[in-house]
Design an enzyme around this catalytic site. Structure first.
Site, mmCIF file in Angstrom:
data_model
loop_
_atom_site.group_PDB
_atom_site.id
_atom_site.type_symbol
_atom_site.label_atom_id
_atom_site.label_comp_id
_atom_site.label_asym_id
_atom_site.label_seq_id
_atom_site.Cartn_x
_atom_site.Cartn_y
_atom_site.Cartn_z
ATOM 1 N N ARG A 1 55.255 6.356 11.587
ATOM 2 C CA ARG A 1 56.346 5.365 11.676
ATOM 3 C C ARG A 1 56.889 4.962 10.299
ATOM 4 N NH1 ARG A 1 57.128 3.418 17.321
ATOM 5 N NH2 ARG A 1 56.295 5.287 18.237
ATOM 6 N N SER B 1 58.365 -0.883 20.788
ATOM 7 C CA SER B 1 57.140 -1.436 20.178
ATOM 8 C C SER B 1 57.525 -2.436 19.095
ATOM 9 C CB SER B 1 56.331 -0.334 19.503
ATOM 10 O OG SER B 1 55.970 0.660 20.404
ATOM 11 N N GLU C 1 57.267 -3.790 13.528
ATOM 12 C CA GLU C 1 57.946 -2.500 13.368
ATOM 13 C C GLU C 1 59.472 -2.597 13.187
ATOM 14 O OE1 GLU C 1 57.506 0.849 16.229
ATOM 15 O OE2 GLU C 1 57.905 1.895 14.371
HETATM 16 N N1 EPU Z 1 47.018 -0.645 26.250
HETATM 17 C C1 EPU Z 1 46.523 -1.875 26.575
HETATM 18 N N2 EPU Z 1 47.424 -2.809 27.030
HETATM 19 C C2 EPU Z 1 48.736 -2.555 27.178
HETATM 20 C C3 EPU Z 1 49.233 -1.278 26.851
HETATM 21 C C4 EPU Z 1 48.346 -0.332 26.380
HETATM 22 O O1 EPU Z 1 45.353 -2.148 26.453
HETATM 23 O O2 EPU Z 1 49.480 -3.462 27.576
HETATM 24 C C5 EPU Z 1 46.096 0.369 25.738
HETATM 25 C C6 EPU Z 1 45.970 1.489 26.775
HETATM 26 O O3 EPU Z 1 44.665 1.481 27.262
HETATM 27 C C7 EPU Z 1 46.246 2.751 26.025
HETATM 28 C C8 EPU Z 1 46.498 2.335 24.595
HETATM 29 O O4 EPU Z 1 46.620 0.925 24.547
HETATM 30 O O5 EPU Z 1 45.125 3.586 26.040
HETATM 31 C C9 EPU Z 1 47.727 3.001 24.010
HETATM 32 O O6 EPU Z 1 48.869 2.690 24.821
HETATM 33 P P1 EPU Z 1 50.142 3.659 24.888
HETATM 34 O O7 EPU Z 1 49.725 4.990 25.350
HETATM 35 O O8 EPU Z 1 51.188 2.970 25.680
HETATM 36 O O9 EPU Z 1 50.580 3.844 23.379
HETATM 37 P P2 EPU Z 1 50.788 2.804 22.192
HETATM 38 O O10 EPU Z 1 49.895 3.205 21.086
HETATM 39 O O11 EPU Z 1 50.709 1.406 22.670
HETATM 40 C C10 EPU Z 1 52.586 4.264 20.964
HETATM 41 C C11 EPU Z 1 53.974 4.105 20.440
HETATM 42 C C12 EPU Z 1 54.958 4.112 21.597
HETATM 43 C C13 EPU Z 1 54.839 5.431 22.307
HETATM 44 C C14 EPU Z 1 53.401 5.581 22.830
HETATM 45 C C15 EPU Z 1 53.138 6.908 23.469
HETATM 46 C C16 EPU Z 1 53.698 2.857 18.385
HETATM 47 C C17 EPU Z 1 53.946 1.589 17.652
HETATM 48 N N3 EPU Z 1 54.086 2.895 19.665
HETATM 49 O O12 EPU Z 1 52.299 3.106 21.773
HETATM 50 O O13 EPU Z 1 56.258 3.996 21.059
HETATM 51 O O14 EPU Z 1 55.735 5.521 23.400
HETATM 52 O O15 EPU Z 1 52.477 5.466 21.704
HETATM 53 O O16 EPU Z 1 52.970 7.870 22.499
HETATM 54 O O17 EPU Z 1 53.165 3.797 17.800
HETATM 55 C C18 EPU Z 1 58.176 2.604 20.693
HETATM 56 O O18 EPU Z 1 58.086 2.882 19.508
HETATM 57 O O19 EPU Z 1 59.063 1.841 21.114
HETATM 58 C C19 EPU Z 1 57.180 3.107 21.625
HETATM 59 C C20 EPU Z 1 57.171 2.724 22.875
#
Ligand code: EPU
Length: 349
Positions: free
Chosen positions: A173, A250, A345
């Site tokens: 990012r 995010s 972000e």
């Molecule tokens: N989780 C929770 N609570 C929640 C949501 C998620 O505990 O409300 C846990 C889940 O268990 C999951 C983990 O967090 O295993 C990761 O969640 P997710 O797969 O949704 O990915 P993220 O790390 O939260 C990142 C990106 C997203 C992207 C997803 C998928 C960043 C800042 N965000 O989110 O990007 O879609 O991975 O690759 O790196 C965006 O930038 O707007 C965005 C949505």
């Protein structure tokens, strides 16, 4: 605010309302707004701004920008369009895309044309020009892996430059466009190097699980379109559509911590979600925020989204300053509870 009574167009003192120009839909005003649809118009606009010594801020579709005050200068909206297949090699397609193209529409075209690699990045809001700035990434892929070069206009010389991907300082990012090149280089186009092969990236657990769930045991013949459809389905089910519920995706980056800090947290919180990242660990900020009890919480009408705790929504179109206060409150709480510093972000202007 320059003119709180006015919701559209110009305010009484002639400043321009920016509310509809960002996906967070916060009310803010700028001295002027210039829509640029051709690269030459951009050079003309920048020349005038330099001569008149006015500040400028460049906006695409506003999906990663939150105005926290009025902008004392000119907002330039980049709408330059064009997608051109420049050349083919044995294994790649080189495609030049103008900065104002919509990201998702471009990814959709790539899937249709067989220009492969970007399918994991389907449905990310925003423009092509914004993609290299924050090195957009999702479901196991970062855009830097498919960028050959970035075309920019240099603010000092007003000349066009082609910058090789290796010069851009891409990281999670992050890129030089957010640091030493901020306000100095304006992205006008991106040249992508896309794959001819149908090989897909299926490393991200949630993506793999969704496709397995759909297919049962038949995991053969997974092609870019399979990934594209699955990513669209997952994102549509978890993330609020910014055209319906104002948000900036995010709101925090996933923090990267030393192994010792990770191990200490993991000893206390067995279900902590984390991923090895070089010699450190990336923590799921959504897990931290969720486990600190913030999911669905609301302050002055600003909310933590119910199905993804990383997303802050602004359904009541509250001011950017309130959003910042809410985000800072969450940051402080995560620091108190877990000793981890979250980083906001979106760009707060
Ligand atoms: N989780 C929770 N609570 C929640 C949501 C998620 O505990 O409300 C846990 C889940 O268990 C999951 C983990 O967090 O295993 C990761 O969640 P997710 O797969 O949704 O990915 P993220 O790390 O939260 C990142 C990106 C997203 C992207 C997803 C998928 C960043 C800042 N965000 O989110 O990007 O879609 O991975 O690759 O790196 C965006 O930038 O707007 C965005 C949505």
């Amino acid at each position: 605010m320059a003119d709180p009574d006015q919701n559209q167009g110009q305010s009484n003192n002639g400043w321009v309302n920016l509310t509809e120009l960002t996906t967070m839909k916060v009310e803010a005003y700028a001295k002027a707004l210039v829509q640029v649809d051709r690269a030459e118009q951009l050079v003309e606009a920048l020349t005038t701004l330099k001569q008149t010594k006015q500040n400028c801020f460049v906006l695409g579709e506003g999906s990663n920008t939150v105005f926290i005050q009025d902008f004392d200068g000119v907002v330039i909206r980049i709408g330059i369009k064009g997608i051109e297949l420049q050349k083919k090699s044995n294994d790649s397609f080189f495609v030049k895309v103008s900065a104002g193209e919509n990201w998702h529409s471009f990814v959709e075209k790539c899937v249709d044309e067989g220009w492969n690699g970007l399918e994991n990045l389907a449905l990310i809001p925003g423009t092509v020009g914004a993609a290299p700035i924050q090195n957009i990434g999702a479901y196991g892929v970062e855009v830097q892996n498919f960028i050959e070069s970035v075309e920019v206009i240099d603010m000092d010389t007003l000349q066009t430059q082609q910058i090789a991907a290796s010069e851009c300082g891409f990281a999670y990012r992050d890129s030089r466009f957010k640091h030493d090149w901020s306000g100095k280089k304006i992205v006008t186009a991106v040249v992508f190097r896309l794959k001819r092969s149908n090989e897909v990236v299926l490393d991200y657990p949630a993506l793999k699980a969704a496709i397995e769930h759909d297919r049962g045991s038949g995991m053969e013949a997974i092609v870019p379109k399979t990934i594209f459809d699955a990513v669209v389905a997952i994102r549509s089910s978890k993330l609020p559509n910014p055209s319906k519920i104002p948000n900036s995706g995010s709101f925090f980056k996933n923090p990267i911590v030393e192994a010792a800090k990770h191990d200490e947290l993991k000893a206390t919180y067995k279900d902590l979600v984390s991923y090895p990242y070089q010699d450190r660990f990336k923590l799921a900020a959504a897990w931290l925020i969720d486990n600190a009890g913030w999911k669905q919480k609301e302050l002055c009408g600003i909310k933590v989204h119910q199905s993804q705790a990383l997303v802050i929504t602004n359904p009541n179109r509250m001011p950017g300053t309130q959003i910042k206060i809410f985000a800072e409150t969450i940051k402080r709480d995560i620091l108190d509870k877990f000793g981890v510093e979250l980083e906001i972000e979106p760009v707060l202007v």
